[in-house]
Design a protein around this motif. Structure first.
Motif, PDB file in Angstrom:
ATOM      1  N   THR A 592       0.708  -1.151   0.115  1.00 34.13           N
ATOM      2  CA  THR A 592      -0.074  -0.021   0.004  1.00 34.13           C
ATOM      3  C   THR A 592       0.890   1.260   0.045  1.00 34.13           C
ATOM      4  OG1 THR A 592      -0.241  -0.139   2.329  1.00 34.13           O
ATOM      5  CG2 THR A 592      -1.788  -1.227   1.082  1.00 34.13           C
ATOM      6  N   VAL A 593       2.003   1.333   0.300  1.00 32.36           N
ATOM      7  CA  VAL A 593       2.944   2.262   0.440  1.00 32.36           C
ATOM      8  C   VAL A 593       4.327   2.108  -0.417  1.00 32.36           C
ATOM      9  CG1 VAL A 593       1.864   3.462   2.430  1.00 32.36           C
ATOM     10  CG2 VAL A 593       4.044   2.080   2.588  1.00 32.36           C
ATOM     11  N   ARG A 594       5.211   3.105  -0.658  1.00 32.25           N
ATOM     12  CA  ARG A 594       6.343   2.803  -1.052  1.00 32.25           C
ATOM     13  C   ARG A 594       7.387   3.047  -0.137  1.00 32.25           C
ATOM     14  NH1 ARG A 594       6.247   7.011  -5.818  1.00 32.25           N
ATOM     15  NH2 ARG A 594       7.961   6.484  -6.421  1.00 32.25           N
ATOM     16  N   GLY A 595       7.214   3.492   1.285  1.00 26.82           N
ATOM     17  CA  GLY A 595       8.290   3.580   2.246  1.00 26.82           C
ATOM     18  C   GLY A 595       7.664   4.026   3.608  1.00 26.82           C
ATOM     19  N   ILE A 596       8.460   4.251   4.568  1.00 27.85           N
ATOM     20  CA  ILE A 596       7.956   4.407   5.864  1.00 27.85           C
ATOM     21  C   ILE A 596       8.963   5.590   6.539  1.00 27.85           C
ATOM     22  CG2 ILE A 596       7.561   3.612   8.309  1.00 27.85           C
ATOM     23  CD1 ILE A 596       7.172   0.919   7.098  1.00 27.85           C
ATOM     24  N   VAL A 597       8.245   6.662   7.197  1.00 27.49           N
ATOM     25  CA  VAL A 597       8.984   7.529   7.921  1.00 27.49           C
ATOM     26  C   VAL A 597       8.704   7.363   9.420  1.00 27.49           C
ATOM     27  CG1 VAL A 597       9.365   9.983   8.473  1.00 27.49           C
ATOM     28  CG2 VAL A 597       9.231   9.189   5.937  1.00 27.49           C
ATOM     29  N   ALA A 634      10.881  -6.012  12.828  1.00 24.62           N
ATOM     30  CA  ALA A 634       9.945  -5.510  11.787  1.00 24.62           C
ATOM     31  C   ALA A 634      10.491  -4.323  10.681  1.00 24.62           C
ATOM     32  CB  ALA A 634       8.877  -4.689  12.563  1.00 24.62           C
ATOM     33  N   ILE A 635      11.368  -3.636  11.338  1.00 18.03           N
ATOM     34  CA  ILE A 635      12.133  -2.543  10.415  1.00 18.03           C
ATOM     35  C   ILE A 635      13.176  -3.408   9.434  1.00 18.03           C
ATOM     36  CG2 ILE A 635      13.689  -0.751  10.124  1.00 18.03           C
ATOM     37  CD1 ILE A 635      12.518   0.197  12.847  1.00 18.03           C
ATOM     38  N   LEU A 636      13.846  -4.441   9.904  1.00 17.41           N
ATOM     39  CA  LEU A 636      15.075  -4.957   8.923  1.00 17.41           C
ATOM     40  C   LEU A 636      14.148  -6.091   8.030  1.00 17.41           C
ATOM     41  CD1 LEU A 636      17.901  -5.527  11.404  1.00 17.41           C
ATOM     42  CD2 LEU A 636      17.602  -3.838   9.862  1.00 17.41           C
ATOM     43  N   GLU A 637      12.981  -6.378   8.266  1.00 18.62           N
ATOM     44  CA  GLU A 637      12.390  -7.382   7.377  1.00 18.62           C
ATOM     45  C   GLU A 637      11.547  -6.447   6.328  1.00 18.62           C
ATOM     46  OE1 GLU A 637      10.269 -10.181   9.781  1.00 18.62           O
ATOM     47  OE2 GLU A 637      12.300 -11.149  10.460  1.00 18.62           O
ATOM     48  N   THR A 638      11.134  -5.144   6.322  1.00 17.16           N
ATOM     49  CA  THR A 638      10.434  -4.657   5.454  1.00 17.16           C
ATOM     50  C   THR A 638      11.107  -4.762   4.047  1.00 17.16           C
ATOM     51  OG1 THR A 638      11.532  -2.403   5.813  1.00 17.16           O
ATOM     52  CG2 THR A 638       9.686  -3.045   7.255  1.00 17.16           C
ATOM     53  N   ARG A 639      10.176  -4.460   2.871  1.00 18.77           N
ATOM     54  CA  ARG A 639      10.439  -4.350   1.463  1.00 18.77           C
ATOM     55  C   ARG A 639      10.591  -2.984   1.066  1.00 18.77           C
ATOM     56  NH1 ARG A 639      11.045  -8.814  -1.054  1.00 18.77           N
ATOM     57  NH2 ARG A 639      10.205  -8.009  -2.840  1.00 18.77           N
ATOM     58  N   VAL A 640      10.356  -2.091   2.009  1.00 16.61           N
ATOM     59  CA  VAL A 640      10.340  -0.544   1.766  1.00 16.61           C
ATOM     60  C   VAL A 640      11.392  -0.065   2.374  1.00 16.61           C
ATOM     61  CG1 VAL A 640       8.128  -0.795   0.771  1.00 16.61           C
ATOM     62  CG2 VAL A 640       8.690   0.010   3.235  1.00 16.61           C
ATOM     63  N   PRO A 641      11.900   1.171   1.751  1.00 16.59           N
ATOM     64  CA  PRO A 641      12.952   1.996   2.951  1.00 16.59           C
ATOM     65  C   PRO A 641      12.326   2.587   4.135  1.00 16.59           C
ATOM     66  CG  PRO A 641      12.874   2.764   0.721  1.00 16.59           C
ATOM     67  CD  PRO A 641      11.798   1.854   0.753  1.00 16.59           C
ATOM     68  N   THR A 746      14.678  -1.832  -8.115  1.00 13.12           N
ATOM     69  CA  THR A 746      14.784  -3.027  -7.455  1.00 13.12           C
ATOM     70  C   THR A 746      15.107  -2.712  -6.025  1.00 13.12           C
ATOM     71  OG1 THR A 746      17.277  -2.595  -8.405  1.00 13.12           O
ATOM     72  CG2 THR A 746      15.837  -4.197  -9.400  1.00 13.12           C
ATOM     73  N   THR A 747      14.617  -1.752  -5.462  1.00 13.69           N
ATOM     74  CA  THR A 747      14.761  -1.129  -3.816  1.00 13.69           C
ATOM     75  C   THR A 747      14.691  -2.302  -2.705  1.00 13.69           C
ATOM     76  OG1 THR A 747      13.869   0.831  -4.601  1.00 13.69           O
ATOM     77  CG2 THR A 747      14.130   0.411  -2.244  1.00 13.69           C
ATOM     78  N   ALA A 748      13.609  -3.246  -2.908  1.00 10.18           N
ATOM     79  CA  ALA A 748      13.563  -4.376  -1.968  1.00 10.18           C
ATOM     80  C   ALA A 748      14.683  -5.226  -2.116  1.00 10.18           C
ATOM     81  CB  ALA A 748      12.319  -5.078  -2.233  1.00 10.18           C
ATOM     82  N   GLN A 749      15.323  -5.442  -3.250  1.00  9.07           N
ATOM     83  CA  GLN A 749      16.425  -6.557  -3.281  1.00  9.07           C
ATOM     84  C   GLN A 749      17.745  -5.962  -2.669  1.00  9.07           C
ATOM     85  OE1 GLN A 749      14.416  -6.064  -6.281  1.00  9.07           O
ATOM     86  NE2 GLN A 749      13.262  -7.809  -5.392  1.00  9.07           N
ATOM     87  N   HIS A 750      17.958  -4.680  -3.133  1.00 16.09           N
ATOM     88  CA  HIS A 750      19.008  -3.648  -2.308  1.00 16.09           C
ATOM     89  C   HIS A 750      18.902  -3.568  -1.000  1.00 16.09           C
ATOM     90  CE1 HIS A 750      19.809  -2.320  -6.837  1.00 16.09           C
ATOM     91  NE2 HIS A 750      20.732  -2.567  -6.602  1.00 16.09           N
ATOM     92  N   LEU A 751      17.919  -3.429  -0.527  1.00 18.16           N
ATOM     93  CA  LEU A 751      17.690  -3.251   1.091  1.00 18.16           C
ATOM     94  C   LEU A 751      18.059  -4.593   1.721  1.00 18.16           C
ATOM     95  CD1 LEU A 751      14.215  -1.582   1.223  1.00 18.16           C
ATOM     96  CD2 LEU A 751      16.381  -0.613   1.701  1.00 18.16           C
ATOM     97  N   GLU A 752      17.690  -5.838   0.891  1.00 13.91           N
ATOM     98  CA  GLU A 752      18.052  -7.218   1.456  1.00 13.91           C
ATOM     99  C   GLU A 752      19.559  -7.208   1.306  1.00 13.91           C
ATOM    100  OE1 GLU A 752      16.811 -11.733   0.926  1.00 13.91           O
ATOM    101  OE2 GLU A 752      15.747 -10.127  -0.212  1.00 13.91           O
ATOM    102  N   LEU A 753      20.261  -6.619   0.428  1.00 11.50           N
ATOM    103  CA  LEU A 753      21.640  -6.835   0.411  1.00 11.50           C
ATOM    104  C   LEU A 753      22.515  -5.662   1.235  1.00 11.50           C
ATOM    105  CD1 LEU A 753      21.958  -6.881  -3.653  1.00 11.50           C
ATOM    106  CD2 LEU A 753      22.400  -8.940  -2.063  1.00 11.50           C
ATOM    107  N   LEU A 754      21.984  -4.447   1.353  1.00 13.53           N
ATOM    108  CA  LEU A 754      22.428  -3.837   2.266  1.00 13.53           C
ATOM    109  C   LEU A 754      22.372  -3.828   3.990  1.00 13.53           C
ATOM    110  CD1 LEU A 754      21.909  -0.528   0.008  1.00 13.53           C
ATOM    111  CD2 LEU A 754      23.892  -1.636   0.500  1.00 13.53           C
ATOM    112  N   ARG A 755      20.993  -4.577   4.132  1.00 14.69           N
ATOM    113  CA  ARG A 755      20.972  -4.618   5.767  1.00 14.69           C
ATOM    114  C   ARG A 755      21.678  -5.684   6.296  1.00 14.69           C
ATOM    115  NH1 ARG A 755      14.511  -3.859   5.038  1.00 14.69           N
ATOM    116  NH2 ARG A 755      14.333  -1.220   5.276  1.00 14.69           N
ATOM    117  N   PRO A 756      21.937  -5.714   7.704  1.00 10.46           N
ATOM    118  CA  PRO A 756      22.558  -7.016   8.212  1.00 10.46           C
ATOM    119  C   PRO A 756      21.574  -8.205   8.197  1.00 10.46           C
ATOM    120  CG  PRO A 756      21.822  -5.420   9.635  1.00 10.46           C
ATOM    121  CD  PRO A 756      21.420  -4.778   8.544  1.00 10.46           C
ATOM    122  N   GLY A 757      22.557  -9.274   8.182  1.00 13.90           N
ATOM    123  CA  GLY A 757      21.624 -10.441   8.025  1.00 13.90           C
ATOM    124  C   GLY A 757      20.808 -10.697   9.439  1.00 13.90           C
TER     125      GLY A 757
END
Length: 806
Positions: A592-597, A634-641, A746-757
């Protein structure tokens, strides 16, 4: 043509949809092929019409092999006609749901790179508006099906080379877990599904197929392939209507049909008709037949109902044979078709023993080539590897990870028990939503049910269910109690819902699944009455989203989560932390949204944990730590910034929450402060894992020194990304998210790569929990909090801050 069962595993002949239509025209040209309402067309008429249109697409629109042709139409004959015509031109068809509005339509057209849009008068204004409003779509051409101008073109197919591996469709998934993804589906995919259908069911020219799903779904398309394979007519209804569906089945003398999702339950809820068994059905296929209703469905309409399991990504995976009466009412979803293998695996990809739940994985043919323009997402769901010695047994790519949680029986049967991420974590127990929903939907008073987690201070999450009642059933507390009491006889005690909220209907995805993010959002903005069925619980209006000291709003497709307890410097109580984690998960899917503030009111982002609630036991400490852990998850598992707009003080646990975010934007008044170590209390995972990733060697000074870090200092060491004026803070964060999430991203894929496991983070959770237990047992934890209150007897510091949590 009849495809015998023993040929099910063979390669289909012909191998393309276009050749299949040519073959049916040659041997059965005058036989009926497509029936819409009271009109019908033969194989020969459709072959001629599609050939003329293919020439038109090439000569007028300039369509070349590989170009994308989007089709946005309701269920009219021009839908399959333009599909087959575009394939004859060598093009790739992009089905678009005719219910889409501007944002969805613009996304699909841009993402697919469509060159042509086929539509009708009802949708033409919307299409024109989208094309005119986006410079990137300025060259897209539009065809109005009211005047396709095909008559003047040749009646024979263009000389275009097409083979089994030629791309036929970009089939978009529903997008409930982020932006929709397009499955790349070849001619082999569609022809093989038709071949498997015909061989499993014994379809032949004497059968009549019927479908009521929109052509933007995959189901009517494989029905077309099956009709072409068998030389049988396909009846297409304008839409699904539970009240009139079986009257249409009788009128058209249908012998085979497929239904899915909630359709079986809705059909069985209709008043019995003396003509129910007066039909020509010899088989009904269904996905997710309600196990408790299976025998009733067969008895009422006098035909076998058999399970079909598959996904858009993989087509047909498992099928219950027509003579498999032993599976009726068991919930089993069939056996693999000869061209597929299935495995049930744990999180590491190792096969689990019979009787234990695991993820269903599939490989073989048919299978998508991958997701259009999303190699990282393709690699995530289509993974190489498997049991030793089995590589290469089935032709095809990697193992498709379906996301379905299943149990395999000793006899090899597969039973679905839920979606991996559609769970409620109640205390130490995982509750599969689908199991609870199935128990509730067996109740004659219930048309549909949807289970969601409800934040709870003690258990973490409680089980809440939204219930749609049958006509005439009162939506009151007595009904809620009766339904839950009956369901309780089928469920373990910890799975029984505590909360019930009645609804008139459910928001649904294009694939007819209940959209739980949309359901929760609707309940938050238009709450109904929630019945709390615990002993002593009351029926009350559902809480507004602003309760729990968290305000939720949406601007420019960005969710803004605002901590709103300024008189306490936004100190976080347990309820607020639960609500914050829940809100992040709800909006973090990207549906429903493209990101969270994330921001705060007043002069503090947040003062961390509310220390006015002093823990009286280690259980209280455990809840405190776990609720902060869950915000991190919750934050690290999101698919949006996720961006922290740090409007002022960020203390203790609140400082650590900002570290979980993908960026931090501050104002000149921003300060970070982690005072716990000075009082002998352990820090959290966010500091131990995330802080060193951001500020490297400065982490020790921040934590062990327990000093304040102002905005300029935070900017200098990289803790803040930028400093802006307070009145620009949230707007700048929104601008950043919009910039990071363009169409076709490809934001969701980059987030997955950039965030810690998450494995690293979970290990930090475990270390912190051990340290917290030690601090509690040694008396350090309580002494640290009491020393804070002793300090408060002295003059209040200049900022009046309440230091944060452990």
């Amino acid at each position: 043509m009849t495809v015998t069962t023993d040929r099910m595993g063979h390669d289909p002949i012909p191998a393309t949809l276009t050749a299949l239509l040519a073959e049916r025209t040659a041997d059965s040209g005058d036989a009926e092929f497509l029936r819409f309402e009271d009109w019908s067309w033969t194989f020969g008429e459709i072959d001629t019409w599609t050939s003329r249109l293919a020439h038109r697409l090439i000569r007028v629109e300039g369509v070349k092999p590989g170009d994308r042709v989007a089709v946005m139409l309701p269920n009219v004959v021009q839908w399959p006609v333009f599909w087959l015509a575009a394939l004859k031109a060598g093009a790739v068809v992009v089905p678009i749901n005719s219910a889409y509005q501007r944002a969805d339509l613009e996304f699909v057209l841009t993402d697919s790179g469509a060159r042509v849009v086929v539509t009708d008068g009802d949708h033409l204004p919307l299409v024109r508006s989208v094309l005119d409003g986006d410079a990137a779509l300025a060259d897209v051409q539009v065809i109005d099906v009211a005047a396709d101008g095909a008559d003047s073109f040749p009646a024979t197919a263009p000389d275009i080379e097409i083979d089994a591996g030629t791309l036929a469709n970009l089939q978009y998934t529903s997008g409930t877990t982020g932006f929709p993804k397009a499955c790349m589906l070849t001619h082999d995919y569609w022809v093989r599904n038709g071949w498997l259908c015909a061989s499993t069911t014994g379809l032949n020219a004497d059968d009549v197929l019927l479908t009521a799903q929109p052509f933007s779904y995959m189901d009517p398309l494989w029905n077309v392939a099956a009709a072409l394979t068998a030389g049988a007519p396909l009846v297409v209804l304008p839409r699904f209507s539970a009240s009139g569906f079986f009257a249409d089945v009788r009128r058209h003398r249908a012998t085979f049909l497929y239904v899915l999702g909630s359709m079986p339950t809705l059909l069985l809820k209709q008043p019995p008709d003396p003509h129910d068994r007066d039909n020509d059905l010899r088989l009904v296929w269904c996905s997710a037949i309600p196990a408790a209703l299976h025998a009733d469905l067969e008895d009422r309409w006098g035909a076998p109902w058999r399970e079909l399991y598959g996904m858009t990504e993989s087509g047909f995976d498992m099928i219950s044979p027509l003579d498999d009466v032993a599976t009726v009412g068991t919930g089993a979803v069939g056996v693999p078709v000869p061209t597929k293998q299935v495995r049930v695996v744990d999180g590491d990809g190792a096969e689990v023993p019979d009787g234990e739940p695991g993820e269903l994985t599939v490989r073989g043919r048919p299978m998508m080539l991958g997701y259009w323009n999303r190699p990282e997402e393709t690699a995530r769901v289509l993974r190489r590897g498997g049991p030793p010695g089995n590589e290469g047994v089935v032709v095809g790519g990697g193992w498709l990870h379906t996301g379905d949680l299943v149990v395999r029986g000793p006899d090899g049967s597969i039973r679905i028990v839920g979606r991996i991420k559609d769970m409620v974590r109640r205390g130490g127990e995982n509750v599969a939503s689908v199991e609870v929903e199935a128990a509730l939907e067996r109740d004659p008073s219930v048309v549909g049910a949807a289970v969601v987690p409800e934040p709870d201070e003690v258990l973490g999450e409680e089980v809440k269910v939204f219930v749609q009642l049958a006509d005439g059933i009162p939506a009151d507390r007595a009904t809620a109690e009766a339904i839950i009491e009956r369901a309780g006889t089928q469920l373990a005690r910890f799975k029984v819902p505590r909360y019930v909220e009645f609804v008139d209907g459910f928001p649904r995805t294009p694939s007819e699944r209940v959209s739980k993010p949309a359901l929760r959002e609707r309940a938050a903005t238009r709450p109904g009455t929630v019945h709390d069925l615990r002993p002593g619980g009351r029926s009350r209006p559902a809480p507004r989203p602003t309760q729990g000291y968290l305000d939720v709003s949406v601007e420019r497709e960005v969710a803004i989560l605002t901590l709103c307890r300024p008189e306490k410097l936004n100190a976080l109580d347990v309820a607020t932390r639960r609500r914050l984690a829940s809100a992040v998960r709800e909006h973090g899917t990207g549906a429903t949204v493209r990101g969270i503030v994330l921001t705060g009111t007043g002069r503090a982002f947040s003062a961390g944990e509310d220390l006015t609630a002093i823990p009286s036991s280690y259980d209280d400490v455990r809840v405190a730590f776990e609720t902060f852990h869950d915000i991190t998850r919750a934050i690290l598992e999101t698919r949006v910034p996720v961006i922290a707009a740090v409007n002022g003080l960020a203390v203790g646990g609140a400082s650590e929450i900002t570290l979980c975010c993908d960026a931090r934007i501050g104002t000149p008044a921003t300060e970070f402060y982690q005072p716990e170590n000075a009082r002998g209390i352990t820090i959290s995972n966010a500091s131990s894992v995330l802080l060193p990733r951001l500020v490297r060697g400065h982490a020790l000074g921040m934590v062990l020194g327990a000093g304040r870090l102002d905005a300029q200092g935070a900017l200098r060491i990289g803790l803040l990304d930028e400093i802006v004026d307070p009145d620009q803070l949230v707007e700048r964060a929104i601008d950043s998210i919009v910039r990071w999430t363009p169409p076709n991203n490809t934001t969701a894929q980059h987030l997955e790569l950039l965030r810690p496991g998450m494995a690293e983070v979970e290990a930090a959770f475990a270390r912190e929990d051990v340290a917290a237990k030690r601090a509690w047992d040694d008396g350090v934890y309580r002494a640290g909090i009491e020393s804070f209150w002793e300090g408060r007897k002295a003059p209040v510091p200049r900022d009046g801050v309440e230091p944060g949590r452990a």
